[in-house]
Design a protein around this motif. Structure first.
Motif, mmCIF file in Angstrom:
data_model
loop_
_atom_site.group_PDB
_atom_site.id
_atom_site.type_symbol
_atom_site.label_atom_id
_atom_site.label_comp_id
_atom_site.label_asym_id
_atom_site.label_seq_id
_atom_site.Cartn_x
_atom_site.Cartn_y
_atom_site.Cartn_z
ATOM 1 N N GLY A 1 0.808 -1.225 0.000
ATOM 2 C CA GLY A 1 0.000 0.000 0.000
ATOM 3 C C GLY A 1 0.835 1.264 0.000
ATOM 4 N N LYS B 1 2.615 4.304 -3.351
ATOM 5 C CA LYS B 1 2.541 5.770 -3.341
ATOM 6 C C LYS B 1 3.917 6.416 -3.476
ATOM 7 C CE LYS B 1 -1.832 5.630 -2.922
ATOM 8 N NZ LYS B 1 -2.719 6.138 -3.972
ATOM 9 N N LYS C 1 1.776 14.264 0.470
ATOM 10 C CA LYS C 1 0.379 14.706 0.508
ATOM 11 C C LYS C 1 -0.503 13.779 -0.322
ATOM 12 C CE LYS C 1 -1.937 19.160 0.118
ATOM 13 N NZ LYS C 1 -1.734 20.532 -0.361
ATOM 14 N N GLY D 1 -1.238 10.458 1.340
ATOM 15 C CA GLY D 1 -2.361 10.680 2.248
ATOM 16 C C GLY D 1 -2.787 9.470 3.057
ATOM 17 N N ALA D 2 -4.107 9.311 3.181
ATOM 18 C CA ALA D 2 -4.661 8.243 4.018
ATOM 19 C C ALA D 2 -4.402 6.855 3.432
ATOM 20 C CB ALA D 2 -6.167 8.445 4.174
ATOM 21 N N ASP D 3 -4.185 6.787 2.115
ATOM 22 C CA ASP D 3 -4.065 5.484 1.451
ATOM 23 C C ASP D 3 -2.869 4.657 1.926
ATOM 24 O OD1 ASP D 3 -6.265 6.104 0.019
ATOM 25 O OD2 ASP D 3 -5.268 6.265 -1.928
ATOM 26 N N ALA D 4 -1.796 5.350 2.329
ATOM 27 C CA ALA D 4 -0.528 4.647 2.568
ATOM 28 C C ALA D 4 -0.234 4.419 4.046
ATOM 29 C CB ALA D 4 0.605 5.415 1.899
ATOM 30 N N CYS D 5 -1.274 4.485 4.886
ATOM 31 C CA CYS D 5 -1.127 4.239 6.326
ATOM 32 C C CYS D 5 -0.167 5.182 7.057
ATOM 33 C CB CYS D 5 -0.730 2.791 6.591
ATOM 34 S SG CYS D 5 -2.109 1.666 6.478
ATOM 35 N N GLY E 1 -1.441 18.220 8.383
ATOM 36 C CA GLY E 1 -2.695 17.901 9.081
ATOM 37 C C GLY E 1 -3.337 16.600 8.642
ATOM 38 N N ILE E 2 -2.633 15.794 7.848
ATOM 39 C CA ILE E 2 -3.202 14.512 7.386
ATOM 40 C C ILE E 2 -3.472 13.615 8.594
ATOM 41 C CG2 ILE E 2 -2.729 12.394 6.061
ATOM 42 C CD1 ILE E 2 -1.028 14.197 4.149
ATOM 43 N N GLN F 1 -3.800 7.711 9.883
ATOM 44 C CA GLN F 1 -4.900 7.174 9.050
ATOM 45 C C GLN F 1 -5.586 8.241 8.189
ATOM 46 O OE1 GLN F 1 -5.439 3.861 8.756
ATOM 47 N NE2 GLN F 1 -3.589 3.840 9.978
ATOM 48 N N GLY F 2 -4.993 9.420 8.134
ATOM 49 C CA GLY F 2 -5.581 10.482 7.307
ATOM 50 C C GLY F 2 -6.782 11.136 7.942
ATOM 51 N N LEU F 3 -7.022 10.843 9.240
ATOM 52 C CA LEU F 3 -8.215 11.379 9.905
ATOM 53 C C LEU F 3 -7.925 12.672 10.661
ATOM 54 C CD1 LEU F 3 -9.702 7.985 11.145
ATOM 55 C CD2 LEU F 3 -10.392 9.319 9.159
ATOM 56 N N HIS G 1 3.582 3.247 8.941
ATOM 57 C CA HIS G 1 4.021 3.212 10.349
ATOM 58 C C HIS G 1 4.474 1.824 10.769
ATOM 59 C CE1 HIS G 1 0.309 1.186 11.371
ATOM 60 N NE2 HIS G 1 -0.339 2.075 10.640
#
Lengths: 176, 287
Positions: free
Chosen positions: B155, B159, B183, B186-190, B242-243, B246-248, B278
Motif C-alpha cells: 500500500g 505511493k 500529501k 495521504g490516508a491510502d498509505a497508512c 494535518g493529514i 490514518q488520514g483522519l 508506520h
C-alpha cells in the motif's frame, strides 16, 4: 465525545441513512472479504448474470487479505487494504444492494456518487493494525475463489469490529 | 578467507523475517509513543495508542503486525574475505539462493501472507513462497556478512515516486515536490509515515537510496549538516499538513524523514521518495 453506533449486519437502508461522516461505529454479524481479483470476478459474474457467492443485499464487504490462520485461531492478521483499488468495481456492487464497504484511504468520485445514489456508506478501519483488528473476528470461512489464496472471498463473523464512517450517504467525507 | 555455511545464512534470514513480522523495531515504537504524547488531536492520539497496542498484541501473541507481511527486501553487505559454502547437495547455489530459502521458510513457518506474483501483467500467479525476494548485494571490507531484511507493504510502496529535476533546481523546488508526494500518499498509505528520500545518483540509484534511507533509525540525522537540516524542515512541513494518523487529521503525519544522497551527472538531479507506513518492519543481523 459522540457515542459509538452499534451496527448489526446485514445492514438496512435505515441503518446507513443515520450515519454521518466521522461517526464511530462497530460492526457485528457477517461481513464478506474481497480484494482486487475477487472484485473483478464478482463484477464478471454480475455482467454474465451468474449467481454470486454471497447475497449483496444489505451486505458489508471488507477489503482485506488476511495472513493464514495459525492453529487455534480463526484468522491471522486482518487489517484493511487500500480502498481506491476497488473503485472501478464498487459502483456496480453498490447498485446490487451492497450497503457498506470497509477499507483504508480515499474513494474517488464515482464511488462517492454511487454511495449517495444507492444509499450506502464507506467505513475506514485502522490500516496496519492487523493484529488488533483480528481480535474482533471470531470465525472465517472461504466461500469462493479458493484459488486466490489470501485474496479468496471469506465469510467472516465479527463482533464489535471498530470503524469510522469515512463517506456517508450524503456525499460527505471524513477526510479534508 | 572466512567460510560461512549456506544454511547459516538461510536460517538467519528466516529468523529476521519472523522477527520483522511480529516485532515492531524499538525506534519506531518509541516514535509512536512520543507522537501519541505530543498529539493535540485526541482522536489522532487514540489511533496512535491503538497502533502501540497492535504492536504489543503482535509481539505477545505472535500475530503479524499487519496482514500485508510484505515483499522481503534484503540488503546484503558481504565482507570481501567471506566465502559462502554451498549446501552439500548443490554446489551451484549462491548467497542469493540462501536468502530466498530463508524467506520461503520464514513465511511458511510464521503463517505470513505470501504476496508475491510470478509475473506482473499476464497471469499474476502467486508463487506461494513469497519469493523471489528483492536482494541488493554489495561487497565491503572485512570478513562479516551483514543482512538487513525489510518487509515492505504494498500500500505504501504504491505511493512512492520519482522525478528528474533540472540540475539548477532550487532546494525549495525539491522540498516542495517531496511534500506533494507525501500529501498525495495521504490516508491510502497508512500514515504516520517514514519518508525515505534518495537524491542524486541516476534513475535507479536514487530509488535505491530512498529505500536504503529507510534502514536508518527514525531519530537519526543525515551526516551532512545541509541534508540534516532539510530532513528536519521536511518533517516539520509534513507534520503541518494535518493529514494525521490514518488520514483522519492530527499533528502526526510522519515519524521521520530520512535522506540519502550520491553524486550525479552534471545534467541531472534525480530524486526519489519511498513512502513507508508506520508498520516499518526491518531487522538486522551480522554473521
Amino acid at each position: 465525545m459522540s457515542e459509538v453506533k452499534k451496527l448489526k449486519t446485514p445492514l438496512t437502508e435505515q441503518d446507513v441513512l443515520s450515519l454521518k461522516a466521522g461517526d464511530e461505529v462497530t460492526l457485528t454479524g457477517v461481513v464478506y472479504t474481497a480484494r482486487d481479483m475477487a472484485h473483478k470476478r464478482l463484477c464478471e459474474f454480475i455482467e454474465n448474470a451468474k449467481p454470486l457467492p454471497f447475497p449483496l443485499e444489505g451486505a458489508v464487504i471488507y477489503y482485506v487479505g488476511p495472513t493464514p490462520a495459525p492453529p487455534g485461531r480463526p484468522i491471522g492478521a486482518a487489517g484493511p487494504t487500500t480502498s481506491s483499488r476497488m473503485d472501478k468495481f464498487c459502483p456496480l456492487l453498490l447498485s446490487k444492494g451492497l450497503k457498506a464497504t470497509v477499507g483504508k484511504g480515499y474513494r474517488t468520485k464515482p464511488v462517492i456518487d454511487a454511495l449517495e445514489k444507492h444509499k450506502a456508506v464507506h467505513l475506514t478501519a485502522i490500516g496496519g493494525a492487523g493484529a488488533l483488528l483480528s481480535k474482533y473476528i471470531t470465525d472465517a470461512e472461504v466461500i469462493a475463489f479458493d484459488d486466490l489464496g489470501a485474496e479468496a472471498v471469506r465469510q467472516l463473523k465479527v463482533v464489535d469490529f471498530p470503524a469510522v464512517v469515512a463517506y456517508d450517504t450524503n456525499g460527505n467525507s471524513v477526510y479534508k | 578467507m572466512r567460510n560461512i555455511e549456506f544454511e547459516k545464512i538461510s536460517q538467519t534470514v528466516k529468523t529476521l523475517c519472523l522477527e520483522a513480522a511480529f516485532e515492531l523495531p524499538e525506534d519506531v515504537l518509541d516514535a509512536l509513543k512520543i507522537s501519541a504524547q505530543k498529539e493535540t488531536n485526541h482522536k489522532a492520539a487514540n489511533i496512535l495508542e491503538q497502533l502501540i497496542e497492535n504492536a504489543r498484541i503482535a509481539k505477545d501473541e505472535r500475530i503479524p503486525l499487519c496482514q500485508d507481511t510484505g515483499l522481503a527486501v534484503v540488503f546484503l553487505e558481504q565482507g570481501a574475505d567471506v566465502h559462502i559454502n554451498p549446501p552439500s547437495n548443490d554446489n551451484n547455489l549462491t548467497v542469493l539462493d540462501a536468502v530466498n530459502a530463508g524467506v520461503q521458510a520464514g513465511y511458511e513457518e510464521g503463517f505470513l501472507r505470501k504476496s508475491v506474483t510470478s509475473e506482473p501483467l499476464d497471469t499474476r500467479n502467486n508463487t506461494g513462497t513469497n519469493t523471489p525476494a528483492i536482494i541488493h548485494h554489495s561487497i565491503v571490507p572485512g570478513d562479516k556478512l551483514k543482512i538487513d531484511v525489510m518487509t515492505k507493504g504494498g500500500g505504501c510502496e504504491n505511493k512512492s515516486a520519482f522525478k528528474m529535476f533540472n540540475p539548477t533546481a532550487e532546494k525549495n523546488e525539491v522540498i516542495d515536490w517531496v511534500i506533494d508526494v507525501v500529501k498525495s500518499a495521504g490516508a491510502d498509505a497508512c500514515p504516520p509515515f517514514i519518508v525515505g528520500v534518495g537524491m542524486g545518483g541516476n534513475f535507479e540509484l536514487s530509488c535505491l537510496l530512498s529505500k536504503k534511507a529507510l534502514l536508518r533509525k527514525t531519530g537519526s540525522l543525515n551526516k551532512q549538516k545541509f541534508y540534516a537540516k532539510i530532513e528536519k524542515e521536511m518533517l516539520e512541513r509534513i507534520n503541518k499538513l494535518g493529514i494525521g494518523p490514518q488520514g483522519l487529521g492530527g499533528d502526526t503525519t510522519a515519524l521521520a524523514c530520512l535522506i540519502e544522497t550520491a553524486g550525479c551527472h552534471i545534467a541531472s538531479l534525480p530524486v526519489a521518495v519511498n513512502i513507508e507506513c508506520h508498520s516499518h518492519r526491518h531487522k538486522t543481523a551480522v554473521i
